[in-house]
Design an enzyme around this catalytic site. Structure first.
Site, PDB file in Angstrom:
ATOM      1  N   GLY A  45     160.547  77.119 -57.616  1.00  0.00           N
ATOM      2  CA  GLY A  45     159.503  76.906 -57.815  1.00  0.00           C
ATOM      3  C   GLY A  45     158.482  76.730 -58.409  1.00  0.00           C
ATOM      4  O   GLY A  45     158.196  77.677 -59.516  1.00  0.00           O
ATOM      5  N   ILE A  79     170.353 102.427 -63.404  1.00  0.00           N
ATOM      6  CA  ILE A  79     171.759 102.110 -62.868  1.00  0.00           C
ATOM      7  C   ILE A  79     172.768 102.322 -63.680  1.00  0.00           C
ATOM      8  O   ILE A  79     173.841 102.322 -62.681  1.00  0.00           O
ATOM      9  CB  ILE A  79     171.476 100.506 -63.322  1.00  0.00           C
ATOM     10  CG1 ILE A  79     170.181  99.912 -62.708  1.00  0.00           C
ATOM     11  CG2 ILE A  79     172.551  99.599 -63.552  1.00  0.00           C
ATOM     12  CD1 ILE A  79     169.688  97.728 -62.839  1.00  0.00           C
ATOM     13  N   ARG A 133     165.356  96.045 -67.618  1.00  0.00           N
ATOM     14  CA  ARG A 133     165.931  95.214 -66.521  1.00  0.00           C
ATOM     15  C   ARG A 133     164.388  94.440 -68.195  1.00  0.00           C
ATOM     16  O   ARG A 133     163.386  95.115 -68.068  1.00  0.00           O
ATOM     17  CB  ARG A 133     165.136  94.933 -65.801  1.00  0.00           C
ATOM     18  CG  ARG A 133     166.664  95.189 -65.289  1.00  0.00           C
ATOM     19  CD  ARG A 133     167.196  95.487 -64.148  1.00  0.00           C
ATOM     20  NE  ARG A 133     166.685  93.930 -62.767  1.00  0.00           N
ATOM     21  CZ  ARG A 133     167.939  93.131 -62.463  1.00  0.00           C
ATOM     22  NH1 ARG A 133     168.993  93.094 -63.385  1.00  0.00           N
ATOM     23  NH2 ARG A 133     167.536  91.743 -61.823  1.00  0.00           N
ATOM     24  N   HIS A 137     165.696 124.259 -37.718  1.00  0.00           N
ATOM     25  CA  HIS A 137     167.150 124.895 -38.393  1.00  0.00           C
ATOM     26  C   HIS A 137     167.778 124.277 -37.575  1.00  0.00           C
ATOM     27  O   HIS A 137     168.244 124.356 -36.332  1.00  0.00           O
ATOM     28  CB  HIS A 137     166.779 126.476 -38.010  1.00  0.00           C
ATOM     29  CG  HIS A 137     167.933 126.892 -38.824  1.00  0.00           C
ATOM     30  ND1 HIS A 137     167.798 127.182 -39.917  1.00  0.00           N
ATOM     31  CD2 HIS A 137     168.375 127.862 -38.091  1.00  0.00           C
ATOM     32  CE1 HIS A 137     168.923 128.207 -40.706  1.00  0.00           C
ATOM     33  NE2 HIS A 137     169.482 128.251 -38.701  1.00  0.00           N
TER      34      HIS A 137
HETATM   35  C1  LIG Z   1     172.370  96.781 -59.700  1.00  0.00           C
HETATM   36  C2  LIG Z   1     170.534  97.672 -59.501  1.00  0.00           C
HETATM   37  C3  LIG Z   1     170.425  98.533 -58.404  1.00  0.00           C
HETATM   38  C4  LIG Z   1     169.459  98.751 -58.028  1.00  0.00           C
HETATM   39  N1  LIG Z   1     168.902  99.550 -56.708  1.00  0.00           N
HETATM   40  C5  LIG Z   1     167.416  99.841 -56.288  1.00  0.00           C
HETATM   41  C6  LIG Z   1     167.590 101.293 -55.317  1.00  0.00           C
HETATM   42  O1  LIG Z   1     168.458 102.216 -55.232  1.00  0.00           O
HETATM   43  N2  LIG Z   1     165.847 100.598 -54.572  1.00  0.00           N
HETATM   44  C7  LIG Z   1     164.602 100.474 -55.804  1.00  0.00           C
HETATM   45  O2  LIG Z   1     163.861 100.430 -55.134  1.00  0.00           O
HETATM   46  N3  LIG Z   1     164.912  99.460 -56.536  1.00  0.00           N
HETATM   47  C8  LIG Z   1     166.279  98.665 -56.649  1.00  0.00           C
HETATM   48  N4  LIG Z   1     166.834  97.917 -57.632  1.00  0.00           N
HETATM   49  C9  LIG Z   1     166.013  97.200 -57.757  1.00  0.00           C
HETATM   50  C10 LIG Z   1     165.570  95.717 -57.029  1.00  0.00           C
HETATM   51  O3  LIG Z   1     166.848  95.023 -57.003  1.00  0.00           O
HETATM   52  C11 LIG Z   1     164.054  95.582 -57.449  1.00  0.00           C
HETATM   53  O4  LIG Z   1     162.996  95.983 -57.882  1.00  0.00           O
HETATM   54  C12 LIG Z   1     163.883  94.475 -56.676  1.00  0.00           C
HETATM   55  O5  LIG Z   1     164.956  93.391 -56.291  1.00  0.00           O
HETATM   56  C13 LIG Z   1     162.202  93.430 -57.334  1.00  0.00           C
HETATM   57  O6  LIG Z   1     162.093  92.553 -55.968  1.00  0.00           O
HETATM   58  P1  LIG Z   1     161.099  91.615 -55.844  1.00  0.00           P
HETATM   59  O7  LIG Z   1     160.669  91.035 -55.298  1.00  0.00           O
HETATM   60  O8  LIG Z   1     160.064  91.294 -57.290  1.00  0.00           O
HETATM   61  O9  LIG Z   1     161.973  90.216 -57.299  1.00  0.00           O
HETATM   62  P2  LIG Z   1     164.015  90.447 -56.662  1.00  0.00           P
HETATM   63  O10 LIG Z   1     164.373  90.757 -55.933  1.00  0.00           O
HETATM   64  O11 LIG Z   1     164.806  90.556 -57.672  1.00  0.00           O
HETATM   65  O12 LIG Z   1     163.881  88.640 -56.364  1.00  0.00           O
HETATM   66  C14 LIG Z   1     162.975  86.974 -57.597  1.00  0.00           C
HETATM   67  C15 LIG Z   1     163.322  86.159 -56.382  1.00  0.00           C
HETATM   68  O13 LIG Z   1     162.481  84.947 -56.723  1.00  0.00           O
HETATM   69  C16 LIG Z   1     163.633  84.252 -57.220  1.00  0.00           C
HETATM   70  N5  LIG Z   1     163.171  83.109 -58.169  1.00  0.00           N
HETATM   71  C17 LIG Z   1     163.000  83.228 -59.382  1.00  0.00           C
HETATM   72  N6  LIG Z   1     162.472  82.495 -60.088  1.00  0.00           N
HETATM   73  C18 LIG Z   1     162.132  81.909 -58.707  1.00  0.00           C
HETATM   74  C19 LIG Z   1     161.417  80.295 -59.181  1.00  0.00           C
HETATM   75  N7  LIG Z   1     160.678  79.832 -60.324  1.00  0.00           N
HETATM   76  N8  LIG Z   1     161.025  79.879 -57.723  1.00  0.00           N
HETATM   77  C20 LIG Z   1     162.211  80.082 -56.625  1.00  0.00           C
HETATM   78  N9  LIG Z   1     162.723  81.249 -56.657  1.00  0.00           N
HETATM   79  C21 LIG Z   1     162.725  82.069 -57.889  1.00  0.00           C
HETATM   80  C22 LIG Z   1     165.178  84.597 -57.543  1.00  0.00           C
HETATM   81  O14 LIG Z   1     166.124  83.830 -56.797  1.00  0.00           O
HETATM   82  C23 LIG Z   1     164.810  85.891 -56.784  1.00  0.00           C
HETATM   83  O15 LIG Z   1     166.055  86.129 -55.266  1.00  0.00           O
HETATM   84  C24 LIG Z   1     167.988  98.130 -58.519  1.00  0.00           C
HETATM   85  C25 LIG Z   1     168.676  96.831 -59.087  1.00  0.00           C
HETATM   86  C26 LIG Z   1     169.771  96.521 -59.533  1.00  0.00           C
HETATM   87  C27 LIG Z   1     169.954  95.536 -60.380  1.00  0.00           C
END
Ligand SMILES: Cc1cc2nc3c(=O)[nH]c(=O)nc-3n(C[C@H](O)[C@H](O)[C@H](O)COP(=O)(O)OP(=O)(O)OC[C@H]3O[C@@H](n4cnc5c(N)ncnc54)[C@H](O)[C@@H]3O)c2cc1C
Length: 420
Positions: A92, A154, A238, A409
């Site tokens: 997008g 992480i 990150r 318990h």
């Molecule tokens: C290894 C690891 C382990 C983790 N473990 C945990 C955990 O145990 N518990 C926890 O709460 N959090 C955890 N996290 C953090 C968690 O993954 C993130 O906080 C969460 O995914 C954020 O959600 P979001 O919707 O903001 O972004 P994201 O999950 O990153 O999703 C963003 C989406 O937007 C899409 N996108 C980007 N730009 C565009 C565009 N221009 N057009 C269309 N699509 C686009 C991407 O492809 C992606 O699918 C972990 C992260 C990592 C890396």
């Protein structure tokens, strides 16, 4: 140009939950997703890592991840097949008209583009042996020697799980203690426990260079040391995924801190919101989901009482750690009056029966009969225990009310009412 009620960019936990909730409230939603639905969390974050945590071996983890991730992804695809949702499988991009993305225009837009791993600026970082968390999850063979740069969530989770799979794990961390958001006493006990199990920690050490699988770092005495590794994981944090097209919309953002938002996660341009990792506030999947729900409520004029100041978090190491509310160290620094109450897993019947006696609970409360302020816990099922305290804190309850709540318990949850 096609019109819709709400455009969402990104189908991670922030984006797809907001889409689901908005669609159920009757809004017509268009979701743009440039990769697989489910985002970082489902594809390369929370779910794959927790599949690793709950697998007996590296090969079993690989097999289970190949089943669990597509299964959950098809669940998200099911959510996004709601009649009020149109999923567009492409990136997008905003056009110069700030309320337009691709071929669609809407009065409200939610940016939920997530985050990327943040590399560190040291010579040799481009070496083929250096990976980020996504790279580590895609390895086909277990590294014999794994060096992890960074002892945040992480780094600690991977250290714990790869050590259990049989890798020789060395962690290098710049700070004095791991997991800075966690109570320092609890973080130290967790690190010491992991050390006892065989993981090497080099604290207060700064990585200076990587060459041929050798990581050179300066220790706290200023001396240069090195660690040889087959794989080097960079887990130094990150960064919000901000895009060049954001500039044409005119809202405030910073490459490092993410998109600036107010208490309703609205950017400095009215009708444009940013939720989840991209606003850099609380980089957690459940934070992203709840922010999305709040934004939809704000758009439709429905009040909610979601408490973003009460954000539980867990670290799925072995043993587990979790927290909600301010750490004891922070309360001291701020000069906030408080009382600290502790209990230990070794005195809990269920923990003994489970053979899980390593663990500690720290509850901070207002003085006297005051409200519970925080819980920091390490030990088996710490996340579940913290979740219980989160409910009490959200309701403004006191320790006495927690103690007067009947606990089954024998359960680990009794460790909460056993605090001194
Ligand atoms: C290894 C690891 C382990 C983790 N473990 C945990 C955990 O145990 N518990 C926890 O709460 N959090 C955890 N996290 C953090 C968690 O993954 C993130 O906080 C969460 O995914 C954020 O959600 P979001 O919707 O903001 O972004 P994201 O999950 O990153 O999703 C963003 C989406 O937007 C899409 N996108 C980007 N730009 C565009 C565009 N221009 N057009 C269309 N699509 C686009 C991407 O492809 C992606 O699918 C972990 C992260 C990592 C890396």
């Amino acid at each position: 140009m096609k019109e819709t009620d709400l455009i969402i960019i990104g189908a991670g936990p922030g984006g797809y939950r907001a889409a689901e909730y908005a669609a159920k409230q009757g809004l017509k939603v268009v979701v743009f997703e440039g990769a697989e639905v489910g985002g970082t969390c489902l594809n390369v974050g929370c779910i794959p890592t927790k599949t690793y945590v709950h697998s007996a071996s590296f090969s079993e983890a690989r097999e289970r991840m190949a089943q669990v991730v597509p299964q959950l992804r098809s669940g998200v695809e099911g959510i996004l097949s709601h009649p009020n949702i149109t999923l567009i499988r492409e990136k997008g991009i905003f056009s110069a008209a700030h309320n337009t993305v691709g071929d669609y225009t809407a009065p409200n837009i939610i940016i939920a583009t997530g985050s990327d791993s943040k590399p560190i600026p040291v010579p040799g970082i481009d070496s083929p042996k250096v990976v980020d968390s996504t790279g580590l999850l895609s390895l086909d063979t277990l590294p014999k020697r794994l060096c992890i740069i960074g002892a945040g969530v992480i780094g600690m989770e991977f250290a714990s799980v790869f050590h259990r799979f049989g890798s020789e794990v060395t962690v290098i961390e710049f700070l004095k203690e791991c997991l800075p958001a966690l109570d320092s006493d609890i973080a130290k006990r967790l690190r010491k426990q992991m050390e006892k199990e065989g993981i090497t920690f080099n604290m207060q050490c700064g990585v200076k260079q990587i060459a041929d699988g050798e990581v050179f770092f300066e220790n706290k005495k200023g001396q240069t040391e090195s660690v040889e590794a087959d794989v080097i994981l960079v887990a130094t944090g990150r960064k919000p995924r901000v895009q060049s097209d954001f500039a044409c919309v005119g809202f405030d953002y910073d490459e490092r801190k993410g998109i600036a938002v107010n208490e309703h996660f609205e950017t400095t341009v009215s009708g444009i919101y940013a939720i989840g990792d991209v606003n850099g506030r609380q980089m957690l999947a459940h934070a992203a989901e709840m922010q999305g729900i709040h934004v939809v409520n704000h758009i439709i004029g429905k009040e909610d009482n979601i408490r973003f100041d009460i954000m539980p978090a867990a670290i799925f190491t072995s043993p587990e750690a979790a927290c909600v509310g301010p750490a004891e160290d922070w309360l001291k620094e701020q000069g906030t009056p408080f009382e600290c109450h502790k209990s230990f897993y070794r005195a809990n019947g269920k923990a003994l029966a489970m053979g899980e006696t390593e663990g500690m609970v720290k509850l901070c409360t207002e003085p006297g009969e005051g409200r519970i302020l925080s819980a920091h816990i390490f030990g088996a099922h710490a996340a579940d225990l913290v979740q219980e305290v989160t409910a009490f804190i959200t309701l403004g309850a006191t320790l006495r009310q927690l103690r007067e709540t009947v606990h089954i318990h024998p359960t680990l949850s009794e460790v909460l009412i056993e605090v001194n």
